[in-house]
Enzyme design. Structure first.
Site, PDB file in Angstrom:
ATOM      1  N   GLU A  30      15.707   9.848  -2.669  1.00 44.37           N
ATOM      2  CA  GLU A  30      14.250   9.896  -2.598  1.00 44.37           C
ATOM      3  C   GLU A  30      13.768  10.482  -1.279  1.00 44.37           C
ATOM      4  OE1 GLU A  30      13.540   5.736  -5.145  1.00 44.37           O
ATOM      5  OE2 GLU A  30      13.693   5.702  -2.956  1.00 44.37           O
ATOM      6  N   ASP A 217      11.824   4.846 -15.112  1.00 47.26           N
ATOM      7  CA  ASP A 217      12.323   4.192 -16.328  1.00 47.26           C
ATOM      8  C   ASP A 217      11.262   3.239 -16.872  1.00 47.26           C
ATOM      9  OD1 ASP A 217      13.199   1.257 -15.158  1.00 47.26           O
ATOM     10  OD2 ASP A 217      13.569   2.856 -13.716  1.00 47.26           O
TER      11      ASP A 217
END
Length: 259
Positions: A30, A217
């Site tokens: 990230e 998700d």
């Protein structure tokens, strides 16, 4: 909330332009797109205690001094030091060492389709709470949940057309039935593994903090969480990188009261 004894709280001046930003990102995957986007360089002389794996990247963007802190790899297992303990520690240490005007916690998160979340959505967080600190004793139960408001950014949210969501934080990637019940009670749209811990430290030391979360998700979907997370991590991280760039561009030249 008062500062710890013998230590003065750090209070941002609302009318002074923001010049020093602290970005907290839990995973290297990230962090690196943001590092590359802003041409940040790793600090070879860490401001942190000797032996900790925490990594500081720094650089400038227009009128802003940017510090990005990644908790680094676990010294024994070699995986990202994710979770609330690492996030709280690095946030505390970075505030002490770098004296930021504003904290940005950016990262990926699970989302709930029942609350309207989809993979790739970007949210700015309105409130943070924990869902796995269950202390069923009066008042201690509220302490366990640890509900805190994020710093309000109505102008930024409107300008960038960001979706707003409540965030629930826990130290597990998967979700138990008890966790689901607590997340529902928190009215959360997204869940992560560090946000509420960063919010706790930021409030303790009186530094404004905002939270940008990108959905990898769907927690209440039909795919296994770990499988879907890994499948979407690269593409969603790219979207997160774009969002962080827009947020920092908006912040440049503004006071915290103008956000």
């Amino acid at each position: 909330m008062a500062a710890p004894e013998g230590q003065e709280a750090i209070v941002a001046e609302p009318q002074r332009p923001i010049t020093n930003i602290l970005i907290i990102i839990a995973m290297q995957t990230e962090a690196l797109p943001v590092v590359n986007k802003f041409h940040l360089t790793e600090d070879p002389h860490s401001p942190f205690p000797q032996g900790v794996p925490w990594v500081r990247y720094h650089g400038t963007y227009k009128d802003l001094n940017i510090n990005l802190i990644w908790p680094g790899k676990d010294p024994t297992l070699g995986v990202d030091s994710v979770g609330t303990i690492s996030s709280a520690l690095v946030t505390y240490a970075a505030i002490q060492a770098l004296q930021p005007d504003l904290i940005i916690n950016a990262g990926t998160a699970g989302g709930f389709k029942a609350k309207g979340a989809s993979v790739g959505d970007i949210f700015i967080v309105s409130d943070c709470a924990f869902h796995d600190r269950r202390i069923p004793i009066p008042v201690f139960d509220l302490y366990g949940v640890g509900l805190r408001k994020a710093f309000e950014t109505p102008n930024l949210t409107k300008e960038l057309d960001l979706k707003v969501a409540r965030l629930s934080t826990g130290d597990s990637l998967d979700t138990t039935e008890q966790d689901e019940s607590s997340i529902l009670a928190n009215d959360a749209t997204v869940k992560d593994m560090e946000g509420a811990a960063v919010a706790y430290v930021a409030e303790l030391l009186k530094v404004p903090a905002i939270f940008i979360k990108a959905v990898t998700d769907i927690v209440d979907g039909d795919k296994p969480t770990a499988e879907e997370f890994l499948q979407n991590l690269a593409s969603v991280t790219a979207a997160l990188d774009v969002a962080v760039e827009k947020v920092i561009s908006f912040i440049n030249g503004k006071c915290v009261s103008e956000l």
